[in-house]
Enzyme design. Structure first.
Site, PDB file in Angstrom:
ATOM      1  N   GLU A 176       0.827  -1.223   0.000  1.00 47.36           N
ATOM      2  CA  GLU A 176       0.000   0.000   0.000  1.00 47.36           C
ATOM      3  C   GLU A 176       0.857   1.267   0.000  1.00 47.36           C
ATOM      4  O   GLU A 176       1.136   1.835   1.051  1.00 47.36           O
ATOM      5  CB  GLU A 176      -0.949   0.012   1.212  1.00 47.36           C
ATOM      6  CG  GLU A 176      -1.858   1.242   1.229  1.00 47.36           C
ATOM      7  CD  GLU A 176      -2.740   1.347   2.474  1.00 47.36           C
ATOM      8  OE1 GLU A 176      -3.652   2.184   2.464  1.00 47.36           O
ATOM      9  OE2 GLU A 176      -2.501   0.607   3.455  1.00 47.36           O
ATOM     10  N   LYS A 213      -2.795  -1.997  -2.815  1.00 43.55           N
ATOM     11  CA  LYS A 213      -3.835  -1.107  -2.277  1.00 43.55           C
ATOM     12  C   LYS A 213      -3.413   0.322  -2.604  1.00 43.55           C
ATOM     13  O   LYS A 213      -2.388   0.798  -2.116  1.00 43.55           O
ATOM     14  CB  LYS A 213      -4.011  -1.311  -0.766  1.00 43.55           C
ATOM     15  CG  LYS A 213      -5.103  -0.423  -0.173  1.00 43.55           C
ATOM     16  CD  LYS A 213      -5.503  -0.840   1.240  1.00 43.55           C
ATOM     17  CE  LYS A 213      -6.533   0.129   1.809  1.00 43.55           C
ATOM     18  NZ  LYS A 213      -7.088  -0.314   3.094  1.00 43.55           N
TER      19      LYS A 213
END
Length: 294
Positions: A176, A213
């Site tokens: 992420e 993400k």
């Protein structure tokens, strides 16, 4: 690795629920839920209250695998129980939802327009425990605020270096590198980030798979190449501070990108709601995020 869960992550319709607020963000999450800071005297009481909140969400009939593919947990939540089962087992066995664990220890100070992750102490031990608790994957977050190519490369290098250790432990890492939605150079950051991620993905072997993400991109379908990459299990989007409605609208513009929202999932929930009102509010949030993800 659980092949059934891997298949579920690749192909199921729905989204990933982010229930991983850690120590630093827990007071804010509790306050939004209607439990002010003066309601608890110490950290233990605070974590008990937040586990009650998460238990209420996870056990709700609105929280089911028809809409929710996976859920990201905070380490404390992994070690606690719901109805006599470890949280990860409860999610997998009772709900059919794939459990993930947040493994990062927070962000370092901003340098060169980015925030790298702080060192992750005891990662091997955490991954060993995650395997014992039947956790499928992990999540770790860094932040990009400026379009500095060298710094963005550092962010992605760090994510993939740690990601490979996680893969070696038999888990699937959610990588992420968040682009700050308030960055004046957001679009340029996203172009640089995408190129850097593709470079790393192309170096992975056939049995090294990751999830990503990412902030919902300014350019529609910018991340299609990542979504279609053979080393990518799934690409999920963070809400990044957008309201649920705005995040959902932006998400709908990006084919194949699914949600992994936390605030958006719980923003209308309150400790004082009756179970009926709580379940209705959660059902409404789940439906809106699901609809934007499919």
């Amino acid at each position: 690795m659980n092949q059934k869960q891997l298949e579920q992550m690749k192909t199921s319709k729905g989204f990933i629920a982010a229930l991983d607020q850690s120590g630093g963000s827990t007071p804010k999450a509790l306050a939004a839920y209607g439990i002010p800071e003066d309601s608890y005297n110490n950290e233990d009481e605070m974590f008990d209250l937040v586990h009650e909140m998460r238990t209420r969400i996870i056990t709700s009939k609105a929280f089911d695998s028809d809409s929710i593919i996976g859920a990201i947990l905070f380490e404390q939540t992994m070690d606690r129980e719901i109805e006599g089962m470890y949280t990860g087992d409860y999610l997998a066995e009772k709900k059919g939802i794939v459990p993930f664990l947040k493994v990062d220890k927070g962000l370092a100070e901003e340098t060169n327009g980015v925030q790298l992750m702080k060192p992750i102490d005891n990662l091997d031990e955490t991954l060993r425990r995650a395997n014992e608790r039947n956790i499928f994957g992990t999540k770790m977050r860094s932040v990009i605020k400026q379009a500095n190519p060298k710094a963005i490369k550092e962010v992605v290098d760090q994510q993939f270096d740690i990601g490979k250790k996680i893969i070696a432990a038999g888990l699937v890492p959610i990588i992420e590198p968040e682009v700050d939605i308030h960055s004046p150079e957001k679009e340029k950051c996203e172009d640089l980030l995408k190129a850097e991620i593709i470079n790393h993905l192309n170096q992975l072997s056939e049995d090294e798979n990751v999830m990503l993400k990412l902030t919902i991109p300014t350019k529609k379908n910018l991340y299609k190449e990542l979504i279609d990459h053979p080393r990518v299990v799934r690409v999920v989007a963070l809400s990044g501070g957008y309201s649920t409605d705005v995040a959902n609208e932006k998400l709908k513009e990006n084919n194949g990108l699914i949600a992994s929202f936390s605030r958006a999932l719980s923003q209308d929930l309150n400790a004082d709601q009756s179970d009926e009102d709580f379940n209705l509010a959660l059902e409404k949030a789940v439906k809106s995020i699901y609809d934007a993800s499919v």
